[in-house]
Design a protein around this motif. Sequence first.
Motif, PDB file in Angstrom:
ATOM      1  N   MET A   1      -3.118  12.096  -8.869  1.00 52.72           N
ATOM      2  CA  MET A   1      -2.722  11.867  -7.483  1.00 52.72           C
ATOM      3  C   MET A   1      -1.308  11.312  -7.417  1.00 52.72           C
ATOM      4  SD  MET A   1      -6.181  10.249  -5.764  1.00 52.72           S
ATOM      5  CE  MET A   1      -5.738  10.405  -4.036  1.00 52.72           C
ATOM      6  N   ALA A   2      -1.010  10.400  -8.343  1.00 55.92           N
ATOM      7  CA  ALA A   2       0.332   9.796  -8.339  1.00 55.92           C
ATOM      8  C   ALA A   2       1.403  10.861  -8.564  1.00 55.92           C
ATOM      9  CB  ALA A   2       0.413   8.704  -9.401  1.00 55.92           C
ATOM     10  N   LYS A   3       1.109  11.769  -9.486  1.00 56.70           N
ATOM     11  CA  LYS A   3       2.092  12.834  -9.757  1.00 56.70           C
ATOM     12  C   LYS A   3       2.267  13.717  -8.527  1.00 56.70           C
ATOM     13  CE  LYS A   3       1.768  13.162 -14.734  1.00 56.70           C
ATOM     14  NZ  LYS A   3       0.967  13.719 -15.817  1.00 56.70           N
ATOM     15  N   ALA A   4       1.178  14.017  -7.835  1.00 52.98           N
ATOM     16  CA  ALA A   4       1.266  14.856  -6.634  1.00 52.98           C
ATOM     17  C   ALA A   4       2.051  14.136  -5.536  1.00 52.98           C
ATOM     18  CB  ALA A   4      -0.134  15.216  -6.142  1.00 52.98           C
ATOM     19  N   VAL A   5       1.798  12.832  -5.364  1.00 49.45           N
ATOM     20  CA  VAL A   5       2.555  12.050  -4.380  1.00 49.45           C
ATOM     21  C   VAL A   5       4.047  12.103  -4.722  1.00 49.45           C
ATOM     22  CG1 VAL A   5       3.001   9.715  -3.522  1.00 49.45           C
ATOM     23  CG2 VAL A   5       0.636  10.483  -3.812  1.00 49.45           C
ATOM     24  N   ALA A   6       4.347  11.885  -6.002  1.00 46.35           N
ATOM     25  CA  ALA A   6       5.751  11.878  -6.435  1.00 46.35           C
ATOM     26  C   ALA A   6       6.388  13.248  -6.232  1.00 46.35           C
ATOM     27  CB  ALA A   6       5.821  11.463  -7.901  1.00 46.35           C
ATOM     28  N   ASP A   7       5.649  14.311  -6.569  1.00 43.38           N
ATOM     29  CA  ASP A   7       6.198  15.662  -6.403  1.00 43.38           C
ATOM     30  C   ASP A   7       6.499  15.952  -4.935  1.00 43.38           C
ATOM     31  OD1 ASP A   7       6.087  16.122  -9.073  1.00 43.38           O
ATOM     32  OD2 ASP A   7       4.232  17.291  -9.033  1.00 43.38           O
ATOM     33  N   GLY A   8       5.606  15.475  -4.049  1.00 45.27           N
ATOM     34  CA  GLY A   8       5.839  15.662  -2.616  1.00 45.27           C
ATOM     35  C   GLY A   8       7.096  14.934  -2.163  1.00 45.27           C
ATOM     36  N   GLY A  37      -1.507   3.324  -6.533  1.00 42.43           N
ATOM     37  CA  GLY A  37      -2.725   4.053  -6.864  1.00 42.43           C
ATOM     38  C   GLY A  37      -3.723   3.113  -7.521  1.00 42.43           C
ATOM     39  N   THR A  38      -4.944   3.122  -7.020  1.00 39.04           N
ATOM     40  CA  THR A  38      -5.960   2.237  -7.592  1.00 39.04           C
ATOM     41  C   THR A  38      -7.351   2.852  -7.478  1.00 39.04           C
ATOM     42  OG1 THR A  38      -7.067   0.090  -7.384  1.00 39.04           O
ATOM     43  CG2 THR A  38      -6.086   0.972  -5.372  1.00 39.04           C
ATOM     44  N   ARG A  66       9.389  -3.289   3.952  1.00 38.46           N
ATOM     45  CA  ARG A  66       9.378  -2.093   3.100  1.00 38.46           C
ATOM     46  C   ARG A  66       8.165  -1.234   3.447  1.00 38.46           C
ATOM     47  NH1 ARG A  66      13.163  -3.452  -1.005  1.00 38.46           N
ATOM     48  NH2 ARG A  66      14.391  -4.987   0.125  1.00 38.46           N
ATOM     49  N   VAL A  67       8.219   0.011   2.989  1.00 37.41           N
ATOM     50  CA  VAL A  67       7.124   0.938   3.281  1.00 37.41           C
ATOM     51  C   VAL A  67       6.082   0.879   2.162  1.00 37.41           C
ATOM     52  CG1 VAL A  67       6.578   3.400   3.481  1.00 37.41           C
ATOM     53  CG2 VAL A  67       8.563   2.442   4.684  1.00 37.41           C
ATOM     54  N   GLY A  68       4.808   0.880   2.560  1.00 36.30           N
ATOM     55  CA  GLY A  68       3.742   0.819   1.567  1.00 36.30           C
ATOM     56  C   GLY A  68       2.654   1.839   1.847  1.00 36.30           C
ATOM     57  N   ALA A  69       1.987   2.273   0.790  1.00 34.14           N
ATOM     58  CA  ALA A  69       0.839   3.167   0.926  1.00 34.14           C
ATOM     59  C   ALA A  69      -0.074   2.948  -0.273  1.00 34.14           C
ATOM     60  CB  ALA A  69       1.293   4.623   1.009  1.00 34.14           C
ATOM     61  N   ALA A  70      -1.316   3.428  -0.132  1.00 32.46           N
ATOM     62  CA  ALA A  70      -2.268   3.273  -1.229  1.00 32.46           C
ATOM     63  C   ALA A  70      -3.153   4.506  -1.309  1.00 32.46           C
ATOM     64  CB  ALA A  70      -3.115   2.023  -1.030  1.00 32.46           C
ATOM     65  N   PHE A  71      -3.559   4.821  -2.527  1.00 28.35           N
ATOM     66  CA  PHE A  71      -4.419   5.981  -2.747  1.00 28.35           C
ATOM     67  C   PHE A  71      -5.241   5.707  -4.004  1.00 28.35           C
ATOM     68  CE2 PHE A  71      -2.011   7.452  -6.379  1.00 28.35           C
ATOM     69  CZ  PHE A  71      -0.739   6.965  -6.141  1.00 28.35           C
ATOM     70  N   GLY A  72      -6.285   6.513  -4.190  1.00 29.23           N
ATOM     71  CA  GLY A  72      -7.025   6.336  -5.425  1.00 29.23           C
ATOM     72  C   GLY A  72      -8.355   7.051  -5.447  1.00 29.23           C
ATOM     73  N   PRO A 100      -5.770   4.811   3.904  1.00 27.56           N
ATOM     74  CA  PRO A 100      -5.416   5.167   2.529  1.00 27.56           C
ATOM     75  C   PRO A 100      -5.975   6.536   2.159  1.00 27.56           C
ATOM     76  CG  PRO A 100      -7.189   3.560   2.537  1.00 27.56           C
ATOM     77  CD  PRO A 100      -6.756   3.730   3.967  1.00 27.56           C
ATOM     78  N   LEU A 101      -5.416   7.117   1.130  1.00 21.01           N
ATOM     79  CA  LEU A 101      -5.866   8.453   0.694  1.00 21.01           C
ATOM     80  C   LEU A 101      -6.846   8.309  -0.471  1.00 21.01           C
ATOM     81  CD1 LEU A 101      -5.577  11.472   0.982  1.00 21.01           C
ATOM     82  CD2 LEU A 101      -3.580  11.357  -0.501  1.00 21.01           C
ATOM     83  N   LEU A 102      -8.053   8.869  -0.278  1.00 20.38           N
ATOM     84  CA  LEU A 102      -9.116   8.708  -1.274  1.00 20.38           C
ATOM     85  C   LEU A 102      -9.528  10.042  -1.883  1.00 20.38           C
ATOM     86  CD1 LEU A 102     -11.451   6.285   0.697  1.00 20.38           C
ATOM     87  CD2 LEU A 102      -9.855   5.681  -1.110  1.00 20.38           C
TER      88      LEU A 102
END
Length: 128
Positions: A1-8, A37-38, A66-72, A100-102
């Motif tokens: 997921m982290a890689k996909a977020v970064a790629d986006g 990501g957690t 600052r901007v924040g987000a969470a996924f996992g 958050p994105l689950l």
Amino acid sequence: MAKAVADGAKRVQGTEVEVNYHVPEEELAGYDAVLVGTSTYHHDMPGTIKNYFEEVAVKNVSLNGRVGAAFGSYGWSGEAPKLVLEILKNKFGMNVTEPPLLAKYAPDPATLEKSSDLGKRIAESLIR
Ligand SMILES: Cc1cc2nc3c(=O)[nH]c(=O)nc-3n(C[C@H](O)[C@H](O)[C@H](O)COP(=O)(O)O)c2cc1C
């Protein structure tokens, strides 16, 4: 997921993205956005992440505005990303993207697409 977020996020010209397991607490203030990501363990975030936020607070690292987000990924209850967002918002004063994105266990292609969209949207909001 982290890689996909970064790629986006990287699809937005002018955006610099890092994917790290651990950023020294003091260096967090150097980022415009922090996306955490957690996975969820025992209805909570892993202790390493909780301790990390404690250190950020103890060291008085300012993330205000600052901007924040969470996924996992999760198995059955998935509390951790929501708890992380609450900390980012209420403890550190960040502007968070909710909800958050689950992903249930491993992310499927649709969830990876949503992850990529999350990164892209945040990058676009920062570039503007
Ligand atoms: C010991 C243990 C406790 C867990 N507790 C929870 C839980 O309370 N709620 C939940 O939604 N998932 C729970 N899970 C499932 C994990 O969140 C899920 O397997 C997740 O995909 C793990 O991701 P990771 O391998 O990237 O850490 C637990 C898994 C284990 C092994």
